[in-house]
Design a protein around this motif. Structure first.
Motif, PDB file in Angstrom:
ATOM      1  N   PRO A 128     -11.829   3.874   9.533  1.00  0.00           N
ATOM      2  CA  PRO A 128     -12.457   2.696   9.539  1.00  0.00           C
ATOM      3  C   PRO A 128     -13.450   2.859   8.043  1.00  0.00           C
ATOM      4  O   PRO A 128     -13.594   3.927   7.638  1.00  0.00           O
ATOM      5  N   GLY A 129     -14.146   2.530   7.572  1.00  0.00           N
ATOM      6  CA  GLY A 129     -14.684   2.123   6.665  1.00  0.00           C
ATOM      7  C   GLY A 129     -13.709   2.519   4.861  1.00  0.00           C
ATOM      8  O   GLY A 129     -14.326   2.860   4.154  1.00  0.00           O
ATOM      9  N   THR A 130     -12.475   1.532   5.214  1.00  0.00           N
ATOM     10  CA  THR A 130     -12.133   2.009   3.577  1.00  0.00           C
ATOM     11  C   THR A 130     -11.666   1.283   2.972  1.00  0.00           C
ATOM     12  O   THR A 130     -10.347   0.813   2.472  1.00  0.00           O
ATOM     13  N   ALA A 131     -11.828  -0.381   3.405  1.00  0.00           N
ATOM     14  CA  ALA A 131     -11.294  -1.346   3.307  1.00  0.00           C
ATOM     15  C   ALA A 131     -11.255  -2.000   1.534  1.00  0.00           C
ATOM     16  O   ALA A 131     -10.542  -2.552   0.815  1.00  0.00           O
ATOM     17  N   LYS A 132     -12.875  -0.932   1.125  1.00  0.00           N
ATOM     18  CA  LYS A 132     -12.952  -1.663  -0.518  1.00  0.00           C
ATOM     19  C   LYS A 132     -12.061   0.447  -1.222  1.00  0.00           C
ATOM     20  O   LYS A 132     -12.349   0.072  -2.062  1.00  0.00           O
ATOM     21  N   ALA A 133     -11.368   0.641  -0.334  1.00  0.00           N
ATOM     22  CA  ALA A 133     -10.909   1.465  -1.328  1.00  0.00           C
ATOM     23  C   ALA A 133     -10.199   1.290  -2.012  1.00  0.00           C
ATOM     24  O   ALA A 133      -9.349   0.591  -1.725  1.00  0.00           O
ATOM     25  N   TYR A 134      -9.202   1.912  -3.078  1.00  0.00           N
ATOM     26  CA  TYR A 134      -7.303   1.734  -4.019  1.00  0.00           C
ATOM     27  C   TYR A 134      -6.937   2.766  -2.923  1.00  0.00           C
ATOM     28  O   TYR A 134      -7.747   4.355  -3.036  1.00  0.00           O
ATOM     29  N   PRO A 135      -6.252   2.687  -3.018  1.00  0.00           N
ATOM     30  CA  PRO A 135      -5.286   3.685  -3.065  1.00  0.00           C
ATOM     31  C   PRO A 135      -4.969   5.446  -2.952  1.00  0.00           C
ATOM     32  O   PRO A 135      -4.562   5.943  -2.838  1.00  0.00           O
ATOM     33  N   HIS A 136      -4.928   5.136  -4.175  1.00  0.00           N
ATOM     34  CA  HIS A 136      -5.461   6.553  -5.300  1.00  0.00           C
ATOM     35  C   HIS A 136      -6.433   6.772  -4.382  1.00  0.00           C
ATOM     36  O   HIS A 136      -6.913   8.150  -5.098  1.00  0.00           O
ATOM     37  N   GLN A 137      -7.192   6.237  -3.794  1.00  0.00           N
ATOM     38  CA  GLN A 137      -8.654   7.797  -3.232  1.00  0.00           C
ATOM     39  C   GLN A 137      -7.971   8.103  -1.624  1.00  0.00           C
ATOM     40  O   GLN A 137      -8.870   8.146  -1.593  1.00  0.00           O
ATOM     41  N   LEU A 138      -7.453   7.419  -1.964  1.00  0.00           N
ATOM     42  CA  LEU A 138      -6.786   7.803  -0.007  1.00  0.00           C
ATOM     43  C   LEU A 138      -5.742   8.739  -0.365  1.00  0.00           C
ATOM     44  O   LEU A 138      -4.623   8.840  -0.991  1.00  0.00           O
ATOM     45  N   SER A 139      -5.440   9.889   1.087  1.00  0.00           N
ATOM     46  CA  SER A 139      -4.762  10.636   1.158  1.00  0.00           C
ATOM     47  C   SER A 139      -3.083  10.784   1.451  1.00  0.00           C
ATOM     48  O   SER A 139      -3.108   9.099   1.388  1.00  0.00           O
ATOM     49  N   GLY A 140      -2.148  11.346   0.919  1.00  0.00           N
ATOM     50  CA  GLY A 140      -0.834  10.504   1.766  1.00  0.00           C
ATOM     51  C   GLY A 140      -0.910  10.446   3.295  1.00  0.00           C
ATOM     52  O   GLY A 140       0.289   8.669   3.204  1.00  0.00           O
ATOM     53  N   GLY A 141      -1.059  10.644   3.588  1.00  0.00           N
ATOM     54  CA  GLY A 141      -0.687  10.290   5.203  1.00  0.00           C
ATOM     55  C   GLY A 141      -2.344   8.463   5.745  1.00  0.00           C
ATOM     56  O   GLY A 141      -1.518   8.525   6.591  1.00  0.00           O
ATOM     57  N   GLN A 142      -2.767   9.256   4.784  1.00  0.00           N
ATOM     58  CA  GLN A 142      -4.077   8.315   4.925  1.00  0.00           C
ATOM     59  C   GLN A 142      -2.785   6.798   4.313  1.00  0.00           C
ATOM     60  O   GLN A 142      -3.603   5.723   4.806  1.00  0.00           O
ATOM     61  N   ARG A 143      -2.794   6.783   3.802  1.00  0.00           N
ATOM     62  CA  ARG A 143      -1.944   5.737   2.397  1.00  0.00           C
ATOM     63  C   ARG A 143      -1.141   5.149   3.698  1.00  0.00           C
ATOM     64  O   ARG A 143      -0.710   3.529   3.588  1.00  0.00           O
ATOM     65  N   GLN A 144      -0.143   6.338   4.362  1.00  0.00           N
ATOM     66  CA  GLN A 144       0.715   6.192   5.588  1.00  0.00           C
ATOM     67  C   GLN A 144       0.473   5.120   6.381  1.00  0.00           C
ATOM     68  O   GLN A 144       1.001   4.136   7.144  1.00  0.00           O
ATOM     69  N   ARG A 145      -1.026   5.274   7.057  1.00  0.00           N
ATOM     70  CA  ARG A 145      -1.974   4.952   7.884  1.00  0.00           C
ATOM     71  C   ARG A 145      -1.490   3.064   7.544  1.00  0.00           C
ATOM     72  O   ARG A 145      -1.522   1.809   8.253  1.00  0.00           O
ATOM     73  N   VAL A 146      -2.077   2.895   6.103  1.00  0.00           N
ATOM     74  CA  VAL A 146      -2.715   1.980   5.369  1.00  0.00           C
ATOM     75  C   VAL A 146      -1.194   1.224   5.668  1.00  0.00           C
ATOM     76  O   VAL A 146      -0.901  -0.221   6.264  1.00  0.00           O
TER      77      VAL A 146
END
Length: 247
Positions: A128-146
């Motif tokens: 939740p609340g990550t729609a405006k984030a860029y991939p580099h701002q997320l962890s590896g696990g979060q990017r895989q969720r995307v």
């Protein structure tokens, strides 16, 4: 849902045949270089230009080998999707993740409010609340969720996962596996899960295919293959796994 018959890729994949039924979860296991990923790329129509597949690959009765790139592009992201080991291969580093999740909905989907639907999908995979984030701002696990949210956006008939949790720590790995299981169960999506990790297969898959040197050398229910393997190679994989150590 997926029917593969006599699939060959040069001398790398040799006469591979298997099926995955609607909502069925099948594991394809083997060591690096066994032909697992080439099999998956053949199904998706993503082989390098220098490699030519032979045989037959049908999705819901439709022949994929020999289909045009235009036809395959319509199917990818809609009826069949693939999640890779490294999520950054599927993400645009210069594009916000919400827009990237909305893209398959815009191109293939039927929902009018793509942005709102993308936010819902990100919520569904625990972001939740990550729609405006860029991939580099997320962890590896979060990017895989995307990437998983993107893959499931249009309720595909087939989801292929190629070592999607290998680069993640054990806790995050378990969370991603749960999300994959929930996602395919809710949609009755057929799952082909590629891995070298027998513990992951035991968690996710109902049936297992064992691949060695481009050929399937053993297949059966997960319970049968992991408790009473028939092929020597499968026994070696089991002996080297965490499953064997935990018995």
């Amino acid at each position: 849902m997926l029917e593969v018959r006599g699939l060959g890729v040069e001398a790398l994949v040799k006469g591979v045949s298997f099926e995955v039924g609607r909502g069925e979860r099948v594991g394809l296991i083997g060591e690096s270089g066994s032909g697992k990923s080439l099999t998956a790329l053949s199904v998706m129509g993503l082989l390098p230009d220098e490699l030519r597949p032979s045989g037959s690959v049908k999705l819901n009765g439709r022949e994929l080998l020999g289909a045009s790139e235009k036809e395959l592009s319509r199917l990818r992201g809609n009826e069949m999707c693939m999640v890779f080991q490294e999520p950054m291969t599927a993400l645009n580093p210069a594009m916000r993740v919400g827009a990237q999740v909305a893209e398959p909905l815009r191109v293939h989907g039927t929902r009018r409010d793509h942005r709102a639907a993308a936010v819902e999908l990100l919520d569904s995979v625990g972001l939740p609340g990550t729609a405006k984030a860029y991939p580099h701002q997320l962890s590896g696990g979060q990017r895989q969720r995307v990437v998983l949210a993107m893959a499931l956006a249009n309720d595909p008939k087939l989801l292929i996962c190629d070592e999607p949790t290998t680069a993640l720590d054990v806790t995050v790995q378990a969370q991603i596996l749960d999300l994959i299981l929930d996602g395919v169960r809710d949609r009755e999506t057929a799952l082909l899960f590629i891995t070298h990790d027998l513990a992951v297969v035991a968690t996710v898959c109902e049936r297992v295919l064992v691949m060695l040197d481009g050929e399937i050398v053993e297949s059966g229910s997960t319970r049968e293959v992991l408790t009473a393997p028939r092929h020597e190679y499968t026994r070696k994989l089991l002996a080297a796994s965490d499953l064997e150590a935990s018995r």
